[in-house]
Scaffold this motif. Structure first.
Motif, short mmCIF file in Angstrom:
data_model
loop_
_atom_site.label_atom_id
_atom_site.label_comp_id
_atom_site.label_asym_id
_atom_site.label_seq_id
_atom_site.Cartn_x
_atom_site.Cartn_y
_atom_site.Cartn_z
N PRO A 1 1.02 -1.33 -0.31
CA PRO A 1 0.17 -0.08 -0.01
C PRO A 1 0.79 1.52 -0.11
O PRO A 1 0.50 2.27 -0.58
CB PRO A 1 -0.83 -0.57 0.94
CG PRO A 1 -0.15 -1.09 2.13
CD PRO A 1 0.68 -1.94 1.40
N ARG A 2 1.99 0.86 -0.08
CA ARG A 2 3.15 2.46 0.27
C ARG A 2 4.25 2.56 -0.50
O ARG A 2 5.54 2.36 0.48
CB ARG A 2 3.65 2.35 1.90
CG ARG A 2 1.97 2.77 2.88
CD ARG A 2 2.39 3.05 4.29
NE ARG A 2 3.70 3.72 4.90
CZ ARG A 2 3.63 3.35 6.06
NH1 ARG A 2 3.58 2.54 6.81
NH2 ARG A 2 4.77 4.38 5.97
N PRO A 3 4.21 2.14 -1.86
CA PRO A 3 5.11 1.87 -2.35
C PRO A 3 7.12 2.93 -2.85
O PRO A 3 7.60 1.96 -2.35
CB PRO A 3 4.83 1.63 -4.04
CG PRO A 3 4.05 2.40 -3.85
CD PRO A 3 2.77 2.74 -2.67
N ARG A 4 6.20 4.05 -2.49
CA ARG A 4 7.31 4.66 -2.17
C ARG A 4 8.09 4.86 -0.49
O ARG A 4 9.09 4.66 -0.95
CB ARG A 4 6.79 6.05 -2.32
CG ARG A 4 6.75 6.06 -4.20
CD ARG A 4 5.67 8.02 -4.04
NE ARG A 4 5.31 7.48 -5.39
CZ ARG A 4 6.00 7.94 -6.61
NH1 ARG A 4 7.74 8.02 -6.83
NH2 ARG A 4 5.39 7.95 -8.01
N ASP A 5 7.01 4.49 -0.26
CA ASP A 5 7.74 4.70 1.19
C ASP A 5 8.50 2.83 1.77
O ASP A 5 9.47 2.85 2.33
CB ASP A 5 6.91 4.45 2.70
CG ASP A 5 6.56 5.64 2.91
OD1 ASP A 5 5.56 5.54 3.71
OD2 ASP A 5 6.69 6.76 2.64
N LEU A 6 8.51 1.99 0.86
CA LEU A 6 8.90 0.87 0.66
C LEU A 6 10.05 1.28 -0.37
O LEU A 6 11.69 0.89 0.19
CB LEU A 6 8.28 -0.44 0.32
CG LEU A 6 8.89 -1.62 0.09
CD1 LEU A 6 9.15 -2.05 1.62
CD2 LEU A 6 7.88 -2.74 -0.56
N ALA A 7 9.87 1.85 -1.08
CA ALA A 7 11.58 1.91 -2.20
C ALA A 7 12.32 2.74 -0.93
O ALA A 7 13.40 2.28 -1.33
CB ALA A 7 11.29 3.22 -3.41
N GLN A 8 11.59 3.82 -0.77
CA GLN A 8 12.77 4.71 0.52
C GLN A 8 13.87 3.73 1.77
O GLN A 8 14.70 3.52 1.78
CB GLN A 8 11.78 5.65 1.46
CG GLN A 8 13.28 6.69 1.31
CD GLN A 8 12.43 7.71 2.28
OE1 GLN A 8 10.84 7.64 2.04
NE2 GLN A 8 12.90 9.00 2.18
N ALA A 9 13.44 3.04 2.41
CA ALA A 9 13.61 1.55 3.60
C ALA A 9 14.62 1.05 2.61
O ALA A 9 15.97 1.00 2.71
CB ALA A 9 12.33 0.71 3.36
N LEU A 10 14.34 0.99 1.08
CA LEU A 10 15.23 -0.07 0.44
C LEU A 10 16.61 0.42 -0.27
O LEU A 10 17.64 -0.18 -0.28
CB LEU A 10 14.48 -1.42 -0.65
CG LEU A 10 13.78 -2.12 -0.25
CD1 LEU A 10 12.62 -2.54 -1.28
CD2 LEU A 10 13.60 -3.37 0.51
N ALA A 11 15.88 1.68 -0.34
CA ALA A 11 17.04 2.73 -0.92
C ALA A 11 18.99 1.94 -0.92
O ALA A 11 19.38 2.09 -1.83
CB ALA A 11 16.88 3.31 -1.40
N GLY A 12 18.67 1.71 1.14
CA GLY A 12 20.02 1.27 1.28
C GLY A 12 20.58 0.57 0.64
O GLY A 12 21.89 -0.33 0.97
N MET A 13 20.02 -0.49 -0.25
CA MET A 13 21.13 -1.77 -0.60
C MET A 13 21.76 -1.44 -1.35
O MET A 13 20.82 -1.00 -2.62
CB MET A 13 19.55 -2.91 -0.99
CG MET A 13 18.98 -3.52 0.37
SD MET A 13 18.13 -4.44 -0.72
CE MET A 13 16.88 -4.92 1.17
#
Lengths: 306, 258
Positions: free
Chosen positions: A236-248
């Protein structure tokens, strides 16, 4: 030519359709996997090798001989066809025994060898049942039994695991491995890469009738790993998830194809799958669905053929 | 050792073919049809038809047995020998054995012959026995009729079988083509003038009956062919059809149905 199977520029037409397209590859001793999507030309190659078809162009040998109408060569060959058709009115024992007697084996020896072969593939307790009552996995094993009962030098197995239940898979893979360990050569086709990975490192990739890669499976997988692997996440929150994953560090890109979808491209899918759950939990996010459009072999081949 | 191996292979394939043609459910319709002459003869005998005799028997056997039963039984069995293996995707099992394609076809043909003669000969003999018994004649009274029918049954099985086997390796729908030949051409060809009837198997079979049977429905059949000539033609035709079938089969490729 000195490999078990050698093909040089082999082409085969079915009317206007090209089954094999200047296929060139060599298959050495031991187990070799022929890996390709459906319609790639795997079965066509095998039919050429067993003499069921004749090449329209190019040269092809198996154990140093041309297979077309080559009767003596058949003694050295065991073939397991892709189709699950057996002689349904014969029992498993009769099926294997009859084919052994067609090899010219005396009756008593054929009966014994058939019994042994069926025991190897785990069909001892059903060998007196008509094969029309067999499950798909049992049929696969019966086909394998008739292929190796006469102690051939080379086994050609066309999708031997297709439709097999887990127990049948174990038996089949164990049988193939044991056969190769005893000095036999195996040429096995599959459209599922992980199936062949379990028993050999040697593979030939085939696509649209051409050999596109040959050699050690790890080298080929490294080739694949150079191309980013796509993963689709429903959240439901794709942009928040992307932000969280950006560190990989292995993430290559993010896309948002839909309001509730995040498409991630990563160079290291194994690491991504391993790290994803913790990141989702730590950030209080939700993932309702996960799929990889790249899990199919077709995607792998798209990368390799461009 | 090669001779022994070839003998084992031949015996195995012949036996398997006979078992398949006679030992599976597919035999039921052909066996029922083959028994038609016996059933009819028994029906006449049970109904105590006074006029039922060897002449009436012959009048039944030529159109019913020779031109329907024989053709149907040979057609159904001969066309399955190779074509059914192709359609059922079981041919690879045979082709990956150390046995040549022509040998496969020949051994299956021999198995076919054994099977159809098992189906066809006993009903002929039984129907004859019922007829002679009903009319109060000894079994040896009309051996010319029995002999002629048995000879035509054997030769018809050989010739039609070879023809239908050739059709089965030549075309994808041998049953349809065989039905046209067996039940259309073979039926009407006798009506054509001149030598046209000679382009049929049934003409030679009828010529044999005409030549061997003293009195019967074919006594006035238009043919000047002796039994010897008819036998030679039918055997020669069968050999030619077999050779063509073997040659065609040897060159065939098998793409296998999906």
């Amino acid at each position: 030519m000195s490999d078990v199977v050698e093909t040089i520029g082999v082409s085969k037409w079915y009317g206007e359709v090209l089954g094999l397209n200047t296929f060139t590859a060599s298959f050495g001793p031991g187990i070799t996997g022929l890996v390709g999507p459906n319609g790639a030309g795997k079965s066509t190659l095998f039919k050429l090798l067993i003499g069921q078809l004749r090449a329209d162009q190019g040269a092809l040998t198996m154990l140093g001989e041309n297979p077309w109408n080559n009767v003596p060569l058949k003694r050295r060959l065991g073939y397991c066809p892709e189709h699950n058709q057996l002689y349904g009115w014969l029992t498993g024992q009769q099926f294997v025994e009859t084919l052994l007697r067609l090899d010219g084996m005396p009756t008593t020896q054929a009966a014994r060898s058939a019994k042994d072969a069926l025991e190897i593939v785990g069909l001892s307790n059903v060998r007196h049942r008509p094969t029309r009552t067999y499950s798909r996995g049992m049929r696969q094993r019966a086909k394998l039994a008739q292929a190796l009962a006469h102690d051939p030098e080379i086994l050609i197995l066309d999708e031997p695991l297709s439709g097999a239940d887990p127990l049948a898979r174990v038996h089949i893979l164990r049988t193939i491995t044991e056969f190769a360990r005893n000095g036999g050569h195996v040429l096995m086709s599959t459209h599922v890469l992980y199936e062949i990975e379990r028993i050999t490192n040697n593979i030939v990739l085939i696509h649209n009738g051409k050999a596109i890669a040959t050699g050690d499976i790890h080298a080929i997988r490294a080739l694949i790993d150079e191309h980013p692997h796509a993963v689709r996440l429903v959240t439901p929150r794709p942009r928040d998830l992307a932000q969280a994953l950006a560190g990989m560090e292995h993430i290559v890109s993010f896309e948002f194809p839909a309001l509730d979808t995040l498409l991630v491209r990563t160079r290291k899918p194994d690491s991504f799958y391993k790290e994803l759950p913790k990141i989702v939990v730590d950030h209080g996010l939700e993932v309702h669905g996960l799929e990889s459009p790249d899990d199919s072999l077709e995607a792998v081949f798209r990368y390799l053929v461009g | 050792m090669d001779v022994m191996r070839a003998f084992r292979q031949a015996r195995t394939l012949i036996v398997v073919t006979v078992r398949y043609l006679l030992g599976t459910r597919r035999v039921i319709p052909t066996a029922l049809l083959a028994s038609a002459p016996v059933v009819i003869a028994l029906a006449f005998a049970v109904a105590r038809i006074p006029t039922y005799d060897i002449l009436v028997f012959q009048s039944l056997m030529v159109p019913l047995f020779l031109q329907v039963v024989l053709i149907f039984v040979t057609l159904v069995n001969a066309t399955t020998l190779v074509r059914e293996e192709i359609e059922d995707n079981t041919l690879p099992y045979l082709m990956t054995r150390p046995i040549s394609k022509p040998a496969i076809a020949v051994y299956k043909y021999v198995g076919y012959l054994v099977a159809v003669l098992v189906l066809l000969v006993p009903p002929v003999v039984l129907a004859y026995a019922v007829t002679e018994g009903h009319s109060g004649d000894p079994m040896t009274a009309d051996l010319d009729v029995l002999g002629a029918l048995l000879l035509t049954t054997v030769l018809g099985s050989v010739a039609y079988g070879a023809l239908f086997l050739f059709l089965s390796v030549l075309v994808r729908k041998p049953l349809a083509v065989g039905l046209l030949i067996g039940f259309v051409w073979e039926s009407v060809v006798s009506s054509f003038p001149g030598d046209v009837p000679k382009i049929s198997i049934i003409h030679y079979l009828k010529s044999i009956i005409k030549d061997l049977v003293a009195v019967g429905p074919l006594t006035n059949y238009t043919s000047d062919i002796s039994t010897g000539i008819a036998v030679a033609v039918l055997v020669g035709f069968s050999i030619a059809m077999l050779v063509l079938a073997l040659f065609q089969f040897q060159q065939m490729e098998f793409r296998q149905k999906a």
